[in-house]
Design an enzyme around this catalytic site. Structure first.
Site, short mmCIF file in Angstrom:
data_model
loop_
_atom_site.label_atom_id
_atom_site.label_comp_id
_atom_site.label_asym_id
_atom_site.label_seq_id
_atom_site.Cartn_x
_atom_site.Cartn_y
_atom_site.Cartn_z
N ASP A 1 0.84 -1.21 0.00
CA ASP A 1 0.00 0.00 0.00
C ASP A 1 0.87 1.25 0.00
OD1 ASP A 1 -2.41 1.58 0.33
OD2 ASP A 1 -1.72 1.91 2.40
N VAL A 2 0.43 2.25 -0.75
CA VAL A 2 1.12 3.53 -0.80
C VAL A 2 0.49 4.47 0.23
CG1 VAL A 2 1.70 5.54 -2.20
CG2 VAL A 2 1.68 3.26 -3.23
N TYR B 1 -5.85 4.91 3.63
CA TYR B 1 -6.44 3.59 3.83
C TYR B 1 -5.84 2.64 2.81
CZ TYR B 1 -9.53 4.94 -0.05
OH TYR B 1 -10.03 5.36 -1.25
N GLY C 1 -5.66 3.56 -0.99
CA GLY C 1 -6.03 4.93 -1.34
C GLY C 1 -5.99 5.87 -0.15
N HIS D 1 -68.73 34.72 84.25
CA HIS D 1 -70.16 34.55 84.55
C HIS D 1 -70.95 35.83 84.32
CE1 HIS D 1 -69.13 36.36 88.52
NE2 HIS D 1 -70.42 36.73 88.51
N ASP E 1 -62.93 31.83 85.95
CA ASP E 1 -64.01 32.83 85.79
C ASP E 1 -63.39 34.14 85.28
OD1 ASP E 1 -66.43 34.07 85.83
OD2 ASP E 1 -66.48 34.37 88.02
N SER F 1 -69.74 41.97 90.37
CA SER F 1 -69.09 40.90 89.61
C SER F 1 -68.37 41.45 88.38
CB SER F 1 -70.12 39.87 89.17
OG SER F 1 -70.64 39.18 90.27
#
Length: 685
Positions: free
Chosen positions: A138-139, A159, A162, A482, A531, A632
């Site tokens: 391969d080159v 690759y 190529g 209350h 309360d 208250s």
């Protein structure tokens, strides 16, 4: 499974790159005729070796023995790749003019290699020829020697068989598959000034690119272009910019094309829109250009800060879209006419005018202070001065009201009257409690009538029966449960009168109940434990000499209500003659030992009642001094010697049917046991 999928994808990629199948192996052996014996005369033999595309041929010799001649004219092996002769070999060892292969390896320049063997008509010695081996390999197109052209502009990926190219971000691979063209179109510049340049400037610009730069400013601006630093665009000496060129286009005219090495002159476009285009071809190695653009517009008048204000930012000139803001000093506010502004910003328009007039900085005015209930306000800074940093003084009505704070308020920058503690709300004039003109002495059963101011907390409760209560705040009355039982729902039947001595007087202060709170521990008809009750008045009553609340006991109050300590109770209850008193009567009575009182009522039980820890008793062993029916809900009060204020220690609750009888003491609700309950009701209403 995932590994198989990945391997499959890789195989598909490689198969696509190499074709439908892997190339057949290319390798072999070459020998001269008769090898390893001597070769004959007049031999001519050629071998043409071929490798798949993307491969080259490698050849080396393991044996080489040919006749040596000047420049290998007689016998030789010639290696040729294409049109180039790689080597002509002869002999056994190299000389100055002849070459033998030795240990050298030879490579084809492409996928083919031709090997030629030739021998002449005679050999003086027996020469054994040659043996050679070859193979395809391969080159690596991405590996280049110094001086060789680079196959890819940016990234080269080799690759088997190529290679392919890829580009950096911001570039795209040209259709020639080698050149990286710049993505430089559609750039828009909207700033009033800036710089723009050719891609990679000052490095060489990319090939086969078409760039467009757009300067877009608002209408009213005029753009000026200045070429700076250096200018280097490929040119032709006889044609106007045929290779690479720079053009400038406005809505009024076109400038250029420009190329060469000379900086173009300044360009005043008189336009707010400029488009710069730059195109390059496939050759050249030039550094490009750089432009500094600026803009001008019709200036607006220099703004002037209003008194007590300043302008920001301050600029030498203001042009289109420039703006400034006005800020006032602390204590002043922005005012446009009569309208206050939270902020102000003016913008320069294209006609050279500001879009808004400059406002003024007006001093903050807090306005007239609110009236203080049961008090008044004085202007300290000056008569009715209400502007920033003005000071006012709130004061309560003396004698009858008191204020916890110092009452000083200042007009602050936020426009609010503010106390020294940062409070925005009005101070509170709280009623003074426990003031009385009463001195010890007198009786209810055989006692003396009260004088004005003796018991200003005394409240007359009229309804189905007559009862009493004690004012503990300007809108709260303390009484016996209350006395108001059944009034929580029928409050309209409860008539509340204050500021009177004569029970039937027509001159009094009228109050009406808003809510009645009976202690949750009180059970009507089942004794008198708990309360105690509170009445919330609908409106606050005005405090004066004859209407004033009684103080609630302090924590130390228990020490002032020990056995034999004297308290005072007032009311309009039954007298010795058996009739309700016409005038408010009072008596001073001592506290009775709690156990002694409880024992006395065990001997002479009051139907359904007993003395609890929530009660205290007062009276004389021999009798003669006591509260009675109609009293208250009234207050049994004591003088706090430390504060010199009167406080409520008990609430008239119950006692013997024979008021003032021997060992028939008056029983009072012990108020100190209910301070948390009282405060909780008042604070959470």
């Amino acid at each position: 499974m995932r590994l198989l999928i990945v391997l499959g994808l890789l195989w598909s990629l490689v198969a696509t790159l190499l074709g439908s199948k892997w190339p057949e192996p290319v390798f072999g052996r070459l020998v001269s005729l008769g090898f390893p014996e001597k070769y004959g005369n007049h031999q001519d033999r050629s071998w043409t070796l071929t490798a798949p595309p993307g491969f080259r041929l490698r050849l080396y010799f393991t044996h080489f023995n040919l006749e040596l001649s000047y420049r290998c004219e007689y016998d030789f092996v010639k290696l040729t790749s294409g049109t180039k002769v790689l080597a002509t070999l002869c002999g056994q060892e190299s000389t100055d003019t002849e070459r033998a292969p030795g240990n050298d390896t030879f490579y084809s320049l492409g996928p083919s290699l031709k090997v030629t063997f030739h021998s002449d008509y005679s050999n003086e010695k027996p020469f054994t020829g040659f043996e050679a081996f070859y193979a395809a390999e391969d080159v690596d197109e991405c590996r280049t020697s110094l001086g060789d052209s680079v196959p890819c502009d940016h990234y080269c990926h080799n690759y088997l068989g190529g290679y392919y190219c890829s580009c950096r971000v911001g570039y795209i691979l040209h259709q020639n598959k080698h050149t990286c063209s710049a993505l430089c179109s559609g750039q828009v510049f909207t700033g009033r000034s800036g710089f723009l340049s050719s891609p990679e400037y000052p490095q060489p610009y990319p090939k086969l690119s078409s760039c467009a730069y757009n300067i877009r400013l608002e209408e009213g601006f005029s753009i000026t272009l200045d070429f700076v630093e250096s200018f280097d665009v490929e040119m032709h000496p006889e044609a106007q910019c045929p290779y690479d060129s720079l053009k400038i286009q406005t809505d009024k005219r076109e400038y250029g094309p420009f190329c060469g090495k000379t900086l173009p002159p300044r360009i005043e476009t008189d336009s707010n829109k400029v488009t710069i285009t730059f195109t390059t071809d496939e050759s050249g190695n030039h550094t490009g250009w750089k432009i500094h653009y600026t803009s001008t517009a019709q200036p607006c008048p220099d703004p002037t800060a209003p008194p007590n204000g300043h302008i920001s930012p301050v600029q030498a000139t203001y042009v289109l879209k420039d703006s400034f803001s006005v800020f006032c000093k602390t204590g002043f506010e922005l005012l446009q006419g009569s309208v206050p502004l939270k902020s102000f910003t003016a913008v320069c328009q294209k006609d050279g005018s500001w879009d808004r007039p400059i406002p003024e900085c007006s001093i903050i005015d807090c306005g007239p202070p609110d009236d203080l209930p049961n008090g008044h306000v004085d202007y300290i800074t000056g008569p009715e001065v209400t502007t920033y940093k003005a000071v006012i003084q709130y004061s309560c009505e003396e004698t009858f009201y008191t204020m916890s704070s110092n009452g000083k308020y200042v007009c602050e920058a936020d426009g609010f009257w503010t106390s020294s503690k940062g409070e925005k709300s009005l101070p509170v004039c709280k009623p003074v409690c426990g003031l009385s003109t009463h001195t010890s002495g007198g009786r209810i059963i055989g006692g003396q009538p009260a004088k004005p101011g003796d018991f200003p907390w005394q409240v007359l409760l009229l309804g189905e029966t007559t009862a009493a209560g004690a004012l503990i705040h300007d809108d709260w009355v303390l009484t016996a449960a209350h006395a108001v039982y059944g009034k929580t729902e029928a409050m309209s039947s409860l008539d509340i009168r204050m500021g009177i001595l004569k029970r039937l007087s027509l001159i009094y202060t009228q109050a009406w109940p808003e809510a009645v709170f009976i202690h949750e521990g009180y059970t009507h008809g089942a004794g008198f434990d708990n309360d105690i009750a509170l009445i919330k008045l609908k409106n606050k009553v005005t405090i004066n000499r004859n209407i004033m609340p009684i103080c609630l006991p302090r924590k130390e109050a228990a020490s002032l209500m020990k056995t034999d300590f004297v308290g005072t109770v007032a009311g309009w209850g039954l007298t010795q003659k058996g009739f309700l008193a016409r005038n408010l009567m009072f008596v001073d009575i001592p506290i009775v030992d709690h156990q002694k009182c409880a024992t006395a009522y065990t001997k002479q039980p009051y139907p359904g009642a007993k003395v609890t820890v929530n009660m205290l008793c007062a009276g004389l062993d021999r009798g003669g001094k006591d509260s009675c029916r109609g009293d208250s809900g009234g207050a049994l009060v004591f003088l706090d010697n430390e504060t010199q204020r009167w406080f409520v220690g008990g609430i008239v609750s119950w006692g013997s049917i024979n008021c003032g009888g021997s060992e028939q003491y008056g029983v009072y609700t012990k108020v100190t046991n209910y301070i948390p309950w009282i405060e909780n009701i008042i604070n959470n209403f």
